[in-house]
Design a protein around this motif. Structure first.
Motif, short mmCIF file in Angstrom:
data_model
loop_
_atom_site.label_atom_id
_atom_site.label_comp_id
_atom_site.label_asym_id
_atom_site.label_seq_id
_atom_site.Cartn_x
_atom_site.Cartn_y
_atom_site.Cartn_z
N GLN B 104 44.23 37.03 48.60
CA GLN B 104 44.27 35.64 49.08
C GLN B 104 43.73 35.54 50.50
O GLN B 104 43.00 34.60 50.83
CB GLN B 104 45.70 35.09 49.01
CG GLN B 104 46.12 34.77 47.59
CD GLN B 104 47.53 34.20 47.51
OE1 GLN B 104 48.14 33.86 48.52
NE2 GLN B 104 48.06 34.09 46.31
N VAL B 105 44.08 36.50 51.35
CA VAL B 105 43.57 36.49 52.73
C VAL B 105 42.04 36.55 52.69
O VAL B 105 41.36 35.76 53.35
CB VAL B 105 44.13 37.67 53.54
CG1 VAL B 105 43.37 37.82 54.86
CG2 VAL B 105 45.62 37.49 53.81
N GLN B 106 41.50 37.47 51.89
CA GLN B 106 40.04 37.61 51.80
C GLN B 106 39.40 36.32 51.31
O GLN B 106 38.36 35.89 51.82
CB GLN B 106 39.68 38.78 50.88
CG GLN B 106 40.03 40.11 51.50
CD GLN B 106 39.95 41.26 50.51
OE1 GLN B 106 40.26 41.09 49.33
NE2 GLN B 106 39.56 42.43 50.96
N ALA B 107 40.02 35.69 50.32
CA ALA B 107 39.45 34.47 49.75
C ALA B 107 39.52 33.33 50.77
O ALA B 107 38.52 32.62 50.98
CB ALA B 107 40.19 34.09 48.47
N PHE B 108 40.65 33.17 51.45
CA PHE B 108 40.76 32.08 52.43
C PHE B 108 39.83 32.31 53.62
O PHE B 108 39.28 31.36 54.18
CB PHE B 108 42.21 31.89 52.88
CG PHE B 108 43.02 31.09 51.89
CD1 PHE B 108 42.78 29.73 51.73
CD2 PHE B 108 43.99 31.68 51.11
CE1 PHE B 108 43.50 28.98 50.81
CE2 PHE B 108 44.72 30.95 50.19
CZ PHE B 108 44.48 29.59 50.03
N HIS B 110 37.00 33.88 53.44
CA HIS B 110 35.65 33.59 52.93
C HIS B 110 35.39 32.08 52.94
O HIS B 110 34.33 31.62 53.37
CB HIS B 110 35.49 34.15 51.52
CG HIS B 110 34.13 33.92 50.94
ND1 HIS B 110 33.08 34.78 51.14
CD2 HIS B 110 33.63 32.89 50.20
CE1 HIS B 110 32.00 34.30 50.55
NE2 HIS B 110 32.31 33.15 49.96
N VAL B 111 36.36 31.32 52.47
CA VAL B 111 36.21 29.86 52.43
C VAL B 111 36.04 29.30 53.84
O VAL B 111 35.19 28.45 54.09
CB VAL B 111 37.43 29.21 51.73
CG1 VAL B 111 37.41 27.69 51.90
CG2 VAL B 111 37.47 29.58 50.26
N ARG B 112 36.83 29.84 54.77
CA ARG B 112 36.77 29.35 56.15
C ARG B 112 35.39 29.62 56.76
O ARG B 112 34.85 28.81 57.50
CB ARG B 112 37.87 30.03 56.97
CG ARG B 112 38.05 29.45 58.37
CD ARG B 112 39.24 30.08 59.06
NE ARG B 112 39.27 29.76 60.46
CZ ARG B 112 39.92 28.74 60.99
NH1 ARG B 112 40.63 27.94 60.22
NH2 ARG B 112 39.90 28.52 62.29
N GLY B 115 32.63 27.93 53.59
CA GLY B 115 32.85 26.64 52.95
C GLY B 115 32.73 26.70 51.44
O GLY B 115 32.88 25.68 50.76
N GLU B 116 32.43 27.90 50.89
CA GLU B 116 32.28 28.01 49.44
C GLU B 116 33.64 28.27 48.79
O GLU B 116 34.30 29.24 49.12
CB GLU B 116 31.39 29.21 49.09
CG GLU B 116 29.99 29.14 49.62
CD GLU B 116 29.26 30.48 49.51
OE1 GLU B 116 28.10 30.53 49.93
OE2 GLU B 116 29.86 31.46 49.02
N PRO B 117 34.04 27.42 47.82
CA PRO B 117 35.30 27.67 47.13
C PRO B 117 35.21 28.93 46.26
O PRO B 117 34.15 29.24 45.73
CB PRO B 117 35.49 26.44 46.25
CG PRO B 117 34.40 25.50 46.58
CD PRO B 117 33.35 26.23 47.35
N THR B 118 36.33 29.63 46.12
CA THR B 118 36.35 30.86 45.33
C THR B 118 37.08 30.61 44.02
O THR B 118 38.18 30.10 44.02
CB THR B 118 37.04 32.00 46.10
OG1 THR B 118 38.40 31.63 46.34
CG2 THR B 118 36.36 32.26 47.42
N PRO B 119 36.46 30.95 42.89
CA PRO B 119 37.09 30.72 41.59
C PRO B 119 38.30 31.63 41.35
O PRO B 119 38.57 32.53 42.14
CB PRO B 119 35.99 31.03 40.58
CG PRO B 119 34.76 31.32 41.35
CD PRO B 119 35.14 31.58 42.76
N ALA B 120 38.98 31.40 40.21
CA ALA B 120 40.17 32.17 39.84
C ALA B 120 39.90 33.66 39.89
O ALA B 120 38.86 34.13 39.41
CB ALA B 120 40.60 31.78 38.43
#
Lengths: 47, 147
Positions: B104-108, B110-112, B115-120
């Motif tokens: 989750q840290v890596q995904a958030f 990445h988004v920050r 700006g690209e949302p990360t899928p499931a």
């Protein structure tokens, strides 16, 4: 729940044990950092 | 806490600080560190262990169980702006999955950054989505379960 994702995390201050010593810790001391706050039921429990 | 301590380096690399928090005093935390945690993990718990006496912080975060007088297992991921990006709350008998926290840290992060949302189930290096009118109704063409 009194907090929500996407909302500001409420600030707090607490006594802490860290690196062998005692200190005061404030969440706002960690501004500009990623922080994980982990609550757990108690020291010396099993999980 | 020992399981988080054992993999604390993974979080350090991602520039994440950990604060653990229970209703025990800082004196009890010291005893726990010296008598048990330091025997489970080399060097013991490396992050600040907070004394939430009376459950005041737990109450603020909605994880203080008044009947039991303890904080339940609540985990909150807070970004550099002080905004809660993720939270997970478990009853006491089940421990957390550290690997999912790191994911989750890596995904958030990445988004920050992008700006690209990360899928499931996204992991670093996996496909992200580029939202826009062209993607509406076309996710099935751009992303498959397991991607």
């Amino acid at each position: 729940m009194s907090v929500m994702v996407g909302q500001k995390a409420p600030d707090f201050e607490a006594n802490a044990f860290h690196n062998g010593g005692f200190k005061k810790v404030k969440l706002s001391d960690y501004k500009d950092r990623w922080v994980v706050v982990c609550f757990y039921p108690g020291d010396f429990t099993f999980v | 806490m020992a399981s988080v301590a054992a993999r604390y380096d993974d979080l350090k690399k991602l520039d994440v600080e950990v604060l653990s928090c229970s209703v025990d005093s800082h004196f009890t935390h010291k005893m726990w560190q010296e008598h048990e945690l330091s025997k489970m993990v080399e060097g013991g718990v490396p992050f600040p262990m907070l004394a939430d006496t009376g459950g005041k912080i737990g109450t603020l975060y909605g994880v203080y169980d008044e009947a039991g007088g303890v904080n339940v297992r609540g985990r909150f991921l807070i970004d550099p702006d002080g905004v809660i990006q993720a939270m997970e709350v478990l009853t006491p008998p089940v421990g957390r999955n550290f690997a999912e926290l790191v994911r989750q840290v890596q995904a958030f992060q990445h988004v920050r950054k992008t700006g690209e949302p990360t899928p499931a189930g996204w992991q670093p290096g996996k496909k992200t989505l580029k939202p826009g009118p062209d993607l509406v109704g076309k996710v099935w063409e751009n992303w498959k379960i397991g991607d």
